[in-house]
Design a protein around this motif. Sequence first.
Motif, PDB file in Angstrom:
ATOM      1  N   ASP A  36     -32.873  -3.446  36.324  1.00  0.00           N
ATOM      2  CA  ASP A  36     -31.711  -2.882  35.624  1.00  0.00           C
ATOM      3  C   ASP A  36     -31.583  -1.382  35.874  1.00  0.00           C
ATOM      4  OD1 ASP A  36     -30.999  -5.363  34.592  1.00  0.00           O
ATOM      5  OD2 ASP A  36     -31.965  -5.006  32.644  1.00  0.00           O
ATOM      6  N   VAL A  37     -32.699  -0.676  35.843  1.00  0.00           N
ATOM      7  CA  VAL A  37     -32.667   0.777  36.037  1.00  0.00           C
ATOM      8  C   VAL A  37     -32.251   1.137  37.457  1.00  0.00           C
ATOM      9  CG1 VAL A  37     -34.144   2.833  36.169  1.00  0.00           C
ATOM     10  CG2 VAL A  37     -34.317   1.298  34.217  1.00  0.00           C
ATOM     11  N   THR A  38     -32.694   0.364  38.434  1.00  0.00           N
ATOM     12  CA  THR A  38     -32.443   0.695  39.843  1.00  0.00           C
ATOM     13  C   THR A  38     -31.270  -0.066  40.453  1.00  0.00           C
ATOM     14  OG1 THR A  38     -34.007  -0.999  40.589  1.00  0.00           O
ATOM     15  CG2 THR A  38     -34.871   1.238  40.234  1.00  0.00           C
ATOM     16  N   ASP A  39     -30.707  -0.985  39.703  1.00  0.00           N
ATOM     17  CA  ASP A  39     -29.625  -1.842  40.208  1.00  0.00           C
ATOM     18  C   ASP A  39     -30.067  -2.692  41.388  1.00  0.00           C
ATOM     19  OD1 ASP A  39     -27.314  -2.142  38.807  1.00  0.00           O
ATOM     20  OD2 ASP A  39     -26.240  -0.486  39.759  1.00  0.00           O
ATOM     21  N   ASP A  40     -31.327  -3.049  41.419  1.00  0.00           N
ATOM     22  CA  ASP A  40     -31.866  -3.909  42.477  1.00  0.00           C
ATOM     23  C   ASP A  40     -32.188  -5.270  41.862  1.00  0.00           C
ATOM     24  OD1 ASP A  40     -33.237  -5.254  44.447  1.00  0.00           O
ATOM     25  OD2 ASP A  40     -34.653  -3.644  44.871  1.00  0.00           O
ATOM     26  N   HIS A  41     -31.199  -6.140  41.887  1.00  0.00           N
ATOM     27  CA  HIS A  41     -31.343  -7.461  41.275  1.00  0.00           C
ATOM     28  C   HIS A  41     -31.519  -8.566  42.319  1.00  0.00           C
ATOM     29  CE1 HIS A  41     -29.440  -5.096  38.028  1.00  0.00           C
ATOM     30  NE2 HIS A  41     -30.252  -5.816  37.271  1.00  0.00           N
ATOM     31  N   GLN A  42     -32.181  -8.259  43.409  1.00  0.00           N
ATOM     32  CA  GLN A  42     -32.415  -9.275  44.443  1.00  0.00           C
ATOM     33  C   GLN A  42     -33.136 -10.466  43.802  1.00  0.00           C
ATOM     34  OE1 GLN A  42     -35.295  -8.446  47.577  1.00  0.00           O
ATOM     35  NE2 GLN A  42     -33.821  -9.211  49.066  1.00  0.00           N
ATOM     36  N   TRP A  43     -32.753 -11.652  44.198  1.00  0.00           N
ATOM     37  CA  TRP A  43     -33.243 -12.879  43.565  1.00  0.00           C
ATOM     38  C   TRP A  43     -34.768 -13.001  43.564  1.00  0.00           C
ATOM     39  CZ3 TRP A  43     -36.201 -16.386  46.208  1.00  0.00           C
ATOM     40  CH2 TRP A  43     -36.186 -16.303  47.612  1.00  0.00           C
ATOM     41  N   ILE A  44     -35.432 -12.501  44.595  1.00  0.00           N
ATOM     42  CA  ILE A  44     -36.890 -12.640  44.683  1.00  0.00           C
ATOM     43  C   ILE A  44     -37.596 -11.912  43.530  1.00  0.00           C
ATOM     44  CG2 ILE A  44     -37.355 -10.650  46.173  1.00  0.00           C
ATOM     45  CD1 ILE A  44     -38.969 -14.142  46.518  1.00  0.00           C
ATOM     46  N   HIS A  45     -36.873 -10.976  42.894  1.00  0.00           N
ATOM     47  CA  HIS A  45     -37.438 -10.229  41.774  1.00  0.00           C
ATOM     48  C   HIS A  45     -37.024 -10.795  40.414  1.00  0.00           C
ATOM     49  CE1 HIS A  45     -38.631  -7.332  44.738  1.00  0.00           C
ATOM     50  NE2 HIS A  45     -37.381  -7.007  45.029  1.00  0.00           N
ATOM     51  N   VAL A  46     -35.783 -11.275  40.289  1.00  0.00           N
ATOM     52  CA  VAL A  46     -35.260 -11.571  38.949  1.00  0.00           C
ATOM     53  C   VAL A  46     -34.873 -13.031  38.699  1.00  0.00           C
ATOM     54  CG1 VAL A  46     -34.485  -9.201  38.582  1.00  0.00           C
ATOM     55  CG2 VAL A  46     -32.908 -10.857  39.600  1.00  0.00           C
ATOM     56  N   ASP A  47     -34.692 -13.812  39.724  1.00  0.00           N
ATOM     57  CA  ASP A  47     -34.291 -15.215  39.541  1.00  0.00           C
ATOM     58  C   ASP A  47     -35.536 -16.098  39.591  1.00  0.00           C
ATOM     59  OD1 ASP A  47     -33.320 -17.832  39.734  1.00  0.00           O
ATOM     60  OD2 ASP A  47     -31.577 -17.214  40.936  1.00  0.00           O
ATOM     61  N   GLU A  48     -36.097 -16.360  38.415  1.00  0.00           N
ATOM     62  CA  GLU A  48     -37.364 -17.092  38.336  1.00  0.00           C
ATOM     63  C   GLU A  48     -37.265 -18.498  38.917  1.00  0.00           C
ATOM     64  OE1 GLU A  48     -39.754 -16.189  34.579  1.00  0.00           O
ATOM     65  OE2 GLU A  48     -37.722 -15.466  34.053  1.00  0.00           O
ATOM     66  N   ALA A  49     -36.175 -19.188  38.669  1.00  0.00           N
ATOM     67  CA  ALA A  49     -36.023 -20.555  39.181  1.00  0.00           C
ATOM     68  C   ALA A  49     -35.953 -20.559  40.707  1.00  0.00           C
ATOM     69  CB  ALA A  49     -34.773 -21.203  38.579  1.00  0.00           C
ATOM     70  N   ARG A  50     -35.139 -19.708  41.265  1.00  0.00           N
ATOM     71  CA  ARG A  50     -35.008 -19.665  42.729  1.00  0.00           C
ATOM     72  C   ARG A  50     -36.312 -19.185  43.366  1.00  0.00           C
ATOM     73  NH1 ARG A  50     -30.458 -16.363  46.251  1.00  0.00           N
ATOM     74  NH2 ARG A  50     -31.157 -17.120  48.286  1.00  0.00           N
ATOM     75  N   ALA A  51     -36.937 -18.167  42.764  1.00  0.00           N
ATOM     76  CA  ALA A  51     -38.184 -17.627  43.317  1.00  0.00           C
ATOM     77  C   ALA A  51     -39.311 -18.651  43.274  1.00  0.00           C
ATOM     78  CB  ALA A  51     -38.591 -16.357  42.570  1.00  0.00           C
ATOM     79  N   ALA A  52     -39.282 -19.550  42.297  1.00  0.00           N
ATOM     80  CA  ALA A  52     -40.311 -20.593  42.217  1.00  0.00           C
ATOM     81  C   ALA A  52     -40.311 -21.459  43.467  1.00  0.00           C
ATOM     82  CB  ALA A  52     -40.099 -21.450  40.973  1.00  0.00           C
ATOM     83  N   ASP A  53     -39.146 -21.606  44.093  1.00  0.00           N
ATOM     84  CA  ASP A  53     -39.028 -22.373  45.338  1.00  0.00           C
ATOM     85  C   ASP A  53     -39.100 -21.486  46.570  1.00  0.00           C
ATOM     86  OD1 ASP A  53     -38.761 -24.822  44.039  1.00  0.00           O
ATOM     87  OD2 ASP A  53     -36.589 -24.566  43.813  1.00  0.00           O
ATOM     88  N   GLY A  54     -39.307 -20.186  46.365  1.00  0.00           N
ATOM     89  CA  GLY A  54     -39.337 -19.229  47.469  1.00  0.00           C
ATOM     90  C   GLY A  54     -40.717 -19.108  48.093  1.00  0.00           C
ATOM     91  N   PRO A  55     -40.897 -18.142  48.944  1.00  0.00           N
ATOM     92  CA  PRO A  55     -42.126 -18.019  49.732  1.00  0.00           C
ATOM     93  C   PRO A  55     -43.389 -17.692  48.924  1.00  0.00           C
ATOM     94  CG  PRO A  55     -40.708 -16.121  50.092  1.00  0.00           C
ATOM     95  CD  PRO A  55     -39.918 -17.106  49.288  1.00  0.00           C
TER      96      PRO A  55
END
Length: 150
Positions: A36-55
Amino acid sequence: MRTLNGIDDIESLIGQELGTSEWTTKDQDDINAFADVTDDHQWIHVDEARAADGPYGATIVHGFFTLSLIPKFSAEIFSIEGMSMKINYGLNKVRFLQPVVVGSRLRGKVEVKDVIRGDKGTQVILAHTIEIEGEQRPACIAEVVTLLIE
């Protein structure tokens, strides 16, 4: 915590480790706040469901968030006395060697790399390593340059 008394004291420690900080854990709330502070909302950081299936099987801490822990770790490891000012001067080298999975424990380690005296102050170069508990490779290495004014 180790107290460094002036530039001569720091210079005598070139090539030596100053110490290691306490362990800290960064959870998803911390990661979301940094996003929120940096405006960096890339999914690998904030989308827990998608990241669970990520690398990495979970979200990971932002690299710059990891880097931003250096002042916290430094304050736990050492203080510098006898200066009228201490100024962040820059970074010579930063590398993010290993991702930090949410919930990992991190700590910092610091070594005095060099001391460069000059007319406008003294540059102290400290080699910081941010370790991940249980991992062989560190999360981050960085050479931090601080300008000291006596």
